[in-house]
Scaffold this motif. Structure first.
Motif, PDB file in Angstrom:
ATOM      1  N   ASN A  96      -6.339   6.842   3.610  1.00  0.00           N
ATOM      2  CA  ASN A  96      -6.333   6.191   2.296  1.00  0.00           C
ATOM      3  C   ASN A  96      -5.299   6.821   1.366  1.00  0.00           C
ATOM      4  O   ASN A  96      -4.642   6.120   0.585  1.00  0.00           O
ATOM      5  N   LYS A  97      -5.148   8.135   1.454  1.00  0.00           N
ATOM      6  CA  LYS A  97      -4.139   8.817   0.632  1.00  0.00           C
ATOM      7  C   LYS A  97      -2.735   8.372   1.033  1.00  0.00           C
ATOM      8  O   LYS A  97      -1.866   8.161   0.176  1.00  0.00           O
ATOM      9  N   PHE A  98      -2.535   8.242   2.329  1.00  0.00           N
ATOM     10  CA  PHE A  98      -1.225   7.811   2.821  1.00  0.00           C
ATOM     11  C   PHE A  98      -0.917   6.384   2.360  1.00  0.00           C
ATOM     12  O   PHE A  98       0.189   6.096   1.886  1.00  0.00           O
ATOM     13  N   ALA A 101      -0.137   6.398  -1.286  1.00  0.00           N
ATOM     14  CA  ALA A 101       1.224   6.906  -1.517  1.00  0.00           C
ATOM     15  C   ALA A 101       2.259   5.848  -1.158  1.00  0.00           C
ATOM     16  O   ALA A 101       3.260   5.671  -1.856  1.00  0.00           O
ATOM     17  N   LYS A 102       1.992   5.132  -0.080  1.00  0.00           N
ATOM     18  CA  LYS A 102       2.915   4.080   0.347  1.00  0.00           C
ATOM     19  C   LYS A 102       2.939   2.940  -0.672  1.00  0.00           C
ATOM     20  O   LYS A 102       4.008   2.426  -1.023  1.00  0.00           O
ATOM     21  N   GLY A 103       1.752   2.574  -1.157  1.00  0.00           N
ATOM     22  CA  GLY A 103       1.670   1.533  -2.175  1.00  0.00           C
ATOM     23  C   GLY A 103       2.366   1.956  -3.460  1.00  0.00           C
ATOM     24  O   GLY A 103       3.072   1.158  -4.096  1.00  0.00           O
ATOM     25  N   GLY A 104       2.173   3.223  -3.840  1.00  0.00           N
ATOM     26  CA  GLY A 104       2.837   3.748  -5.031  1.00  0.00           C
ATOM     27  C   GLY A 104       4.346   3.748  -4.875  1.00  0.00           C
ATOM     28  O   GLY A 104       5.087   3.443  -5.820  1.00  0.00           O
ATOM     29  N   LYS A 232      14.801  -7.544   0.192  1.00  0.00           N
ATOM     30  CA  LYS A 232      14.375  -7.962   1.533  1.00  0.00           C
ATOM     31  C   LYS A 232      13.574  -6.850   2.206  1.00  0.00           C
ATOM     32  O   LYS A 232      12.516  -7.094   2.799  1.00  0.00           O
ATOM     33  N   ASN A 233      14.064  -5.627   2.100  1.00  0.00           N
ATOM     34  CA  ASN A 233      13.365  -4.471   2.666  1.00  0.00           C
ATOM     35  C   ASN A 233      11.994  -4.284   2.018  1.00  0.00           C
ATOM     36  O   ASN A 233      10.993  -4.010   2.699  1.00  0.00           O
ATOM     37  N   LEU A 234      11.937  -4.449   0.696  1.00  0.00           N
ATOM     38  CA  LEU A 234      10.671  -4.310  -0.030  1.00  0.00           C
ATOM     39  C   LEU A 234       9.651  -5.333   0.460  1.00  0.00           C
ATOM     40  O   LEU A 234       8.485  -4.997   0.698  1.00  0.00           O
ATOM     41  N   ASN A 235      10.071  -6.567   0.622  1.00  0.00           N
ATOM     42  CA  ASN A 235       9.156  -7.616   1.083  1.00  0.00           C
ATOM     43  C   ASN A 235       8.628  -7.316   2.488  1.00  0.00           C
ATOM     44  O   ASN A 235       7.452  -7.549   2.788  1.00  0.00           O
ATOM     45  N   GLU A 236       9.491  -6.790   3.339  1.00  0.00           N
ATOM     46  CA  GLU A 236       9.070  -6.423   4.696  1.00  0.00           C
ATOM     47  C   GLU A 236       8.048  -5.292   4.663  1.00  0.00           C
ATOM     48  O   GLU A 236       7.046  -5.317   5.392  1.00  0.00           O
ATOM     49  N   GLU A 240       4.078  -5.263   5.810  1.00  0.00           N
ATOM     50  CA  GLU A 240       3.623  -4.223   6.733  1.00  0.00           C
ATOM     51  C   GLU A 240       2.400  -3.506   6.172  1.00  0.00           C
ATOM     52  O   GLU A 240       1.417  -3.277   6.889  1.00  0.00           O
ATOM     53  N   LEU A 241       2.448  -3.161   4.896  1.00  0.00           N
ATOM     54  CA  LEU A 241       1.331  -2.462   4.257  1.00  0.00           C
ATOM     55  C   LEU A 241       0.071  -3.321   4.241  1.00  0.00           C
ATOM     56  O   LEU A 241      -1.031  -2.831   4.518  1.00  0.00           O
TER      57      LEU A 241
END
Length: 254
Positions: A96-98, A101-104, A232-236, A240-241
């Protein structure tokens, strides 16, 4: 800042207590296994004595030892279940922390793209209003100014990788520490931890026209290309998230 520190202290304390529970279960399991071995040996000795003389009391003693052994095995089973449950909880907490962090990180990337877009639009507007005999010089000066601003934004937001990377290594370590758990293998596969590549998060991997923030001058087309590549990278990464969260929700529910 103080609130963040207080929350971190609280989180560290909770983690410490959870680890103590795991350690206590581990110690208890070791003692129970040793006791189980001892009782099994005693039981075996009693069975051997049954073939000798004066064995009247041995069946009762054997029955008592068997009862003690059964109770011990039940406690061992309960403690092992608690041990595994606490370890699974620890692994999932780090997951959940990971993900947080990824979402942030993705939120910051989205913020960066908005600022880059604003920079580009300002550049285009100012460029369009440039007239007169010194137009080329003014355009060049504008390009210098907005190139610096554009690349400053890129460099600033590239620093967001540190927190993501730290949480990845923390998760990888915890998964490896508990690799015999089924949940660890599943998490490793869902998040593809073995093939985790920081390059796909690096801002200059996609803002290639900016050349690691050192390019002397960018024109509006080059800025637009970098922004589109980052978007484009952000949308990918967002897709993924979301997929990872979906699969992990199913895992946590099991």
């Amino acid at each position: 800042m103080q609130l963040t520190q207080a929350l971190q202290i609280k989180e560290d304390k909770i983690n410490e207590l959870e680890q103590r529970l795991i350690n206590l279960d581990q110690e208890r399991i070791k003692k129970l296994i040793d006791k189980e071995k001892e009782l099994s040996e005693v039981k075996g000795e009693l069975v051997n004595k049954l073939s000798g003389e004066d064995t009247k009391e041995i069946p009762k003693e054997k029955e008592a030892k068997q009862k003690e052994l059964d109770e011990l095995q039940q406690e061992l089973s309960r403690t092992s279940a608690s041990y595994d449950a606490n370890r699974k909880k620890k692994v999932l907490n780090q997951v959940n922390k990971f993900l947080k962090a990824k979402g942030g990180f993705l939120t910051l990337r989205e913020e960066a793209i908005k600022k880059l877009q604003n920079c580009l639009e300002s550049f285009i507007n100012k460029e369009g209003n440039t007239i007169g005999s010194t137009k080329d010089l003014k355009t060049s000066n504008l390009a210098d100014k907005y190139t610096k601003e554009f690349q400053y934004i890129l460099v600033k937001y590239n620093d967001g990788l540190l927190e993501l990377n730290k949480n990845y290594y923390s998760l990888e370590n915890i998964v490896q520490e508990n690799k015999e758990l089924e949940v660890s293998l599943m998490i490793e596969n869902i998040l593809q931890l073995n093939s985790f590549n920081l390059d796909k998060y690096k801002i200059f991997k996609f803002a290639t026209n900016s050349q690691e923030g050192t390019r002397i001058q960018l024109n509006s087309n080059m800025m637009a290309e970098d922004i589109n590549s980052l978007r484009k990278n952000l949308n990918e990464l967002k897709l993924e998230l979301e997929q990872e969260k979906k699969e992990l929700r199913n895992l946590a529910a099991d």
